[in-house]
Motif scaffolding. Structure first.
Motif, short mmCIF file in Angstrom:
data_model
loop_
_atom_site.label_atom_id
_atom_site.label_comp_id
_atom_site.label_asym_id
_atom_site.label_seq_id
_atom_site.Cartn_x
_atom_site.Cartn_y
_atom_site.Cartn_z
N PRO A 5 -16.08 44.32 27.35
CA PRO A 5 -15.49 45.53 26.56
C PRO A 5 -13.73 45.92 26.97
O PRO A 5 -13.19 46.47 26.01
CB PRO A 5 -16.54 46.59 26.78
N ARG A 6 -13.61 45.99 28.34
CA ARG A 6 -12.46 46.58 28.92
C ARG A 6 -11.33 45.61 28.28
O ARG A 6 -10.32 45.93 28.11
CB ARG A 6 -12.35 46.53 30.28
N ALA A 7 -11.35 44.28 28.33
CA ALA A 7 -10.51 43.30 28.17
C ALA A 7 -10.26 43.51 26.52
O ALA A 7 -9.11 43.45 26.05
CB ALA A 7 -10.87 41.89 28.09
N PHE A 8 -11.37 43.61 25.76
CA PHE A 8 -11.29 43.94 24.45
C PHE A 8 -10.54 45.44 23.96
O PHE A 8 -9.33 45.36 23.21
CB PHE A 8 -12.55 44.12 23.54
N ARG A 9 -10.59 46.25 24.70
CA ARG A 9 -9.90 47.53 24.32
C ARG A 9 -8.70 47.61 24.97
O ARG A 9 -7.77 47.73 24.40
CB ARG A 9 -10.59 48.59 25.34
N ASN A 10 -8.11 46.74 25.97
CA ASN A 10 -6.76 46.45 26.41
C ASN A 10 -6.07 45.62 25.40
O ASN A 10 -4.85 45.81 25.24
CB ASN A 10 -6.98 45.53 27.95
N ALA A 11 -6.96 44.81 24.97
CA ALA A 11 -6.05 43.82 23.84
C ALA A 11 -5.94 44.70 22.61
O ALA A 11 -4.65 44.54 22.00
CB ALA A 11 -7.20 42.68 23.39
N LEU A 12 -6.74 45.62 22.21
CA LEU A 12 -6.34 46.30 20.83
C LEU A 12 -5.26 47.50 21.57
O LEU A 12 -4.38 47.58 20.42
CB LEU A 12 -7.89 47.32 20.71
N GLY A 13 -5.14 47.75 22.64
CA GLY A 13 -4.15 48.55 23.01
C GLY A 13 -2.59 48.04 22.80
O GLY A 13 -1.66 48.81 23.14
N GLN A 14 -2.65 46.84 22.69
CA GLN A 14 -1.21 46.01 22.52
C GLN A 14 -0.70 46.11 21.06
O GLN A 14 0.49 45.99 20.95
CB GLN A 14 -1.40 44.55 22.77
N PHE A 15 -1.64 46.96 20.18
CA PHE A 15 -1.04 47.16 18.73
C PHE A 15 -0.70 48.71 18.83
O PHE A 15 -1.41 49.48 19.11
CB PHE A 15 -2.19 47.10 17.74
N ALA A 16 0.65 48.98 18.79
CA ALA A 16 1.29 50.26 18.59
C ALA A 16 0.85 50.83 17.41
O ALA A 16 0.79 50.26 16.31
CB ALA A 16 2.79 50.16 18.85
N THR A 17 0.39 52.20 17.72
CA THR A 17 -0.05 52.92 16.52
C THR A 17 0.64 54.18 16.61
O THR A 17 1.18 54.93 17.38
CB THR A 17 -1.66 53.32 16.59
N GLY A 18 0.72 55.07 15.37
CA GLY A 18 0.86 56.34 15.40
C GLY A 18 -0.22 57.17 15.99
O GLY A 18 -1.33 56.77 16.11
#
Length: 158
Positions: A5-18
């Motif tokens: 779960p932490r690796a997945f969350r970190n991977a999602l965090g690489q997508f810049a969002t508003g």
């Protein structure tokens, strides 16, 4: 194979969002808002947008009761607004932070864009509920930079 779960969350965090504040005021509730970065466009015709709400959010019941909501896309100078409504159990909108929009929904002042929406549909999304809204009113500033979120922290366009 199971995902960490932490690796997945970190991977999602690489997508810049508003960064957005979703605001609402269902019957029996004072105007409230919460900071999210799970916003996306869905359709131009009809004009549909979506955002995701954690099933265990303290705002879940209030959003369940809401017939509408406003997506307020924050400007880079609204970091304090983002932080205020990101706090647990601190979602009542502060007078001066908002106005009442044409649809009767609360709208965050000085946001880059505010989309007042009727709830179109709600979908199960695992540990979140996906809320789709039909945009019924729109207000935008012609200039300004967005407040961004990337890799677990705020960012700006330079």
């Amino acid at each position: 194979m199971s995902l960490d779960p932490r690796a997945f969350r970190n991977a999602l965090g690489q997508f810049a969002t508003g960064v957005c504040v979703i605001s609402a005021s269902p019957a029996g509730c004072e105007p409230f808002g919460m900071t999210v970065n799970s916003f996306a466009s869905v359709s131009l015709d009809p004009a549909l947008v979506l955002w995701s709400l954690r099933n265990d959010s303290e705002c879940f019941d209030a959003f369940q009761a809401a017939k509408g909501f406003t997506v307020n896309v924050l400007a880079s100078d609204q970091l304090n607004i983002s932080n205020r409504y990101a706090q647990k159990d601190n979602h009542k909108l502060v007078e001066g932070d908002y106005r009442i929009g044409k649809s009767g929904l609360p709208v965050i002042r000085n946001a880059l864009t505010s989309m007042e929406c009727e709830v179109w549909q709600r979908y199960d999304g695992g540990d979140h509920q996906i809320l789709v809204g039909k945009v019924i009113e729109l207000s935008s500033k012609p200039t300004g930079k967005p407040l961004l979120f990337h890799a677990g922290k705020y960012a700006e366009i330079h």
